[in-house]
Scaffold this motif. Structure first.
Motif, short mmCIF file in Angstrom:
data_model
loop_
_atom_site.label_atom_id
_atom_site.label_comp_id
_atom_site.label_asym_id
_atom_site.label_seq_id
_atom_site.Cartn_x
_atom_site.Cartn_y
_atom_site.Cartn_z
N ARG A 10 0.82 -1.21 0.00
CA ARG A 10 0.00 0.00 0.00
C ARG A 10 0.85 1.26 0.00
N LEU A 11 1.95 1.21 0.73
CA LEU A 11 2.83 2.38 0.84
C LEU A 11 3.76 2.53 -0.37
N GLY A 12 3.89 1.48 -1.14
CA GLY A 12 4.77 1.54 -2.30
C GLY A 12 6.23 1.67 -1.92
N THR A 13 6.64 0.94 -0.88
CA THR A 13 8.02 1.03 -0.41
C THR A 13 8.56 -0.36 -0.10
N ASP A 14 9.87 -0.44 0.09
CA ASP A 14 10.51 -1.73 0.39
C ASP A 14 10.69 -1.96 1.89
N TYR A 15 10.59 -0.89 2.67
CA TYR A 15 10.78 -1.04 4.11
C TYR A 15 10.01 0.03 4.87
N ILE A 16 9.84 -0.21 6.16
CA ILE A 16 9.15 0.73 7.04
C ILE A 16 10.13 1.18 8.12
N ASP A 17 10.20 2.48 8.34
CA ASP A 17 11.17 3.01 9.32
C ASP A 17 10.87 2.55 10.74
N LEU A 18 9.61 2.68 11.16
CA LEU A 18 9.22 2.29 12.52
C LEU A 18 7.95 1.46 12.44
N TYR A 19 8.05 0.22 12.86
CA TYR A 19 6.91 -0.71 12.82
C TYR A 19 6.51 -1.00 14.26
N GLN A 20 5.28 -0.61 14.63
CA GLN A 20 4.87 -0.71 16.02
C GLN A 20 3.78 -1.76 16.25
N ASN A 38 11.98 -9.21 15.14
CA ASN A 38 13.42 -9.17 14.84
C ASN A 38 13.70 -9.77 13.47
N GLU A 39 12.94 -10.79 13.08
CA GLU A 39 13.11 -11.39 11.76
C GLU A 39 12.82 -10.37 10.66
N LEU A 40 11.84 -9.50 10.89
CA LEU A 40 11.51 -8.47 9.91
C LEU A 40 12.64 -7.46 9.80
N VAL A 41 13.25 -7.13 10.95
CA VAL A 41 14.38 -6.20 10.93
C VAL A 41 15.57 -6.83 10.22
N THR A 42 15.84 -8.09 10.53
CA THR A 42 16.96 -8.81 9.91
C THR A 42 16.78 -8.90 8.39
N ALA A 43 15.51 -9.04 7.98
CA ALA A 43 15.22 -9.14 6.54
C ALA A 43 15.29 -7.80 5.84
N GLY A 44 15.46 -6.73 6.61
CA GLY A 44 15.56 -5.40 6.01
C GLY A 44 14.23 -4.77 5.66
N LYS A 45 13.13 -5.37 6.10
CA LYS A 45 11.82 -4.83 5.79
C LYS A 45 11.35 -3.80 6.82
N LYS A 47 13.08 -1.02 9.86
CA LYS A 47 14.31 -0.45 10.43
C LYS A 47 14.32 -0.53 11.95
N GLU A 48 13.21 -0.13 12.57
CA GLU A 48 13.11 -0.14 14.02
C GLU A 48 11.72 -0.66 14.41
N ILE A 49 11.60 -1.18 15.65
CA ILE A 49 10.31 -1.65 16.14
C ILE A 49 9.90 -0.89 17.39
N GLY A 50 8.61 -0.78 17.59
CA GLY A 50 8.08 -0.08 18.75
C GLY A 50 6.84 -0.79 19.26
N CYS A 51 6.29 -0.28 20.35
CA CYS A 51 5.09 -0.88 20.93
C CYS A 51 4.09 0.23 21.26
N SER A 52 2.89 -0.18 21.58
CA SER A 52 1.84 0.78 21.89
C SER A 52 0.94 0.20 22.98
N ASN A 53 0.46 1.08 23.84
CA ASN A 53 -0.44 0.69 24.93
C ASN A 53 0.21 -0.31 25.88
N PHE A 54 1.49 -0.16 26.10
CA PHE A 54 2.22 -1.00 27.04
C PHE A 54 2.32 -0.29 28.39
N SER A 55 2.25 -1.04 29.46
CA SER A 55 2.47 -0.51 30.80
C SER A 55 3.97 -0.50 31.08
N ALA A 56 4.36 0.13 32.18
CA ALA A 56 5.77 0.16 32.55
C ALA A 56 6.28 -1.26 32.80
#
Length: 213
Positions: A10-20, A38-45, A47-56
């Protein structure tokens, strides 16, 4: 995962900078989730990973579960605004300790902090505040605080929207503010809001008007 492949297409790109990760999955151990990401990062698809709605506690658990050299969560995206300062209790301190960036969503409290809401009147039918699920934002307390903040901003030649976004931008861990828009002028207003550099005196007054949780 298929979801990522669909996003790349949909984005027309080869990778995503931040995947959450949108939210924790209680049915899947976080170790497995981190491994898949981590497999997605290793594959180059991704760049970085994040999370959402996580507690401390979940942030700490994720940090412990991250294998040496593997991708780790670099960001956490939770609700945060002048009317919802709960992240200051534990999530922000945890993020600082773990070296994570914070991305606040609902920075305008679903429209209450745009300055367009008028107490005693129904929200415009085309606004998010007219939806039943947003009723939690328009409590008596929130409306009272929003009006006080609106007067504070107006006295300094600014709008409530500018205050809401510029205040978040002053938070040390906030890397960017997620603010939706339905028109180009709203995008421009959101971007321009960070040009208001709040002083320490102004920040102290804001804490008085909108006390931390």
């Amino acid at each position: 995962p298929r979801a990522l492949e669909d996003s790349l297409k949909r984005l027309g790109t080869d990778y995503i900078d931040l995947y959450q990760l949108h939210q924790p999955d209680p049915e899947v151990p976080v170790t497995d989730t981190l491994g898949a990401l981590n497999e997605l990062v290793t594959a180059g698809k991704v760049k970085e990973i994040g999370c959402s709605n996580f507690s401390a506690e979940q942030l700490d658990e994720s940090a412990r579960a991250t294998k040496p050299g593997a991708a780790r969560f670099v960001s956490v995206q939770n609700e945060y605004s002048l009317l919802h300062r709960e992240p200051e209790r534990s999530v922000l301190p945890a993020g600082e300790r773990l070296g994570m960036a914070f991305l606040p969503y609902f920075p305008l409290a679903s429209g209450l902090l745009t300055g367009k809401f008028e107490p005693g009147k129904a929200a415009p039918t085309d606004s998010r505040l007219s939806l039943s699920w947003t009723a939690r934002f328009t409590t008596e307390r929130n409306v009272r605080i929003a009006e006080a903040l609106k007067a504070f901003a107006a006295a300094r030649g600014h709008t409530l929207l500018e205050l809401a976004i510029s205040w978040l931008a002053t938070r040390p861990l906030v890397a960017s503010v997620i603010a939706g828009a339905t028109a180009p002028e709203q995008v421009r207003a959101n971007a321009a809001a960070v040009n208001w550099y709040l002083t320490q005196e102004e920040l102290a007054e804001i804490d008085r008007l909108a006390p931390p949780s």
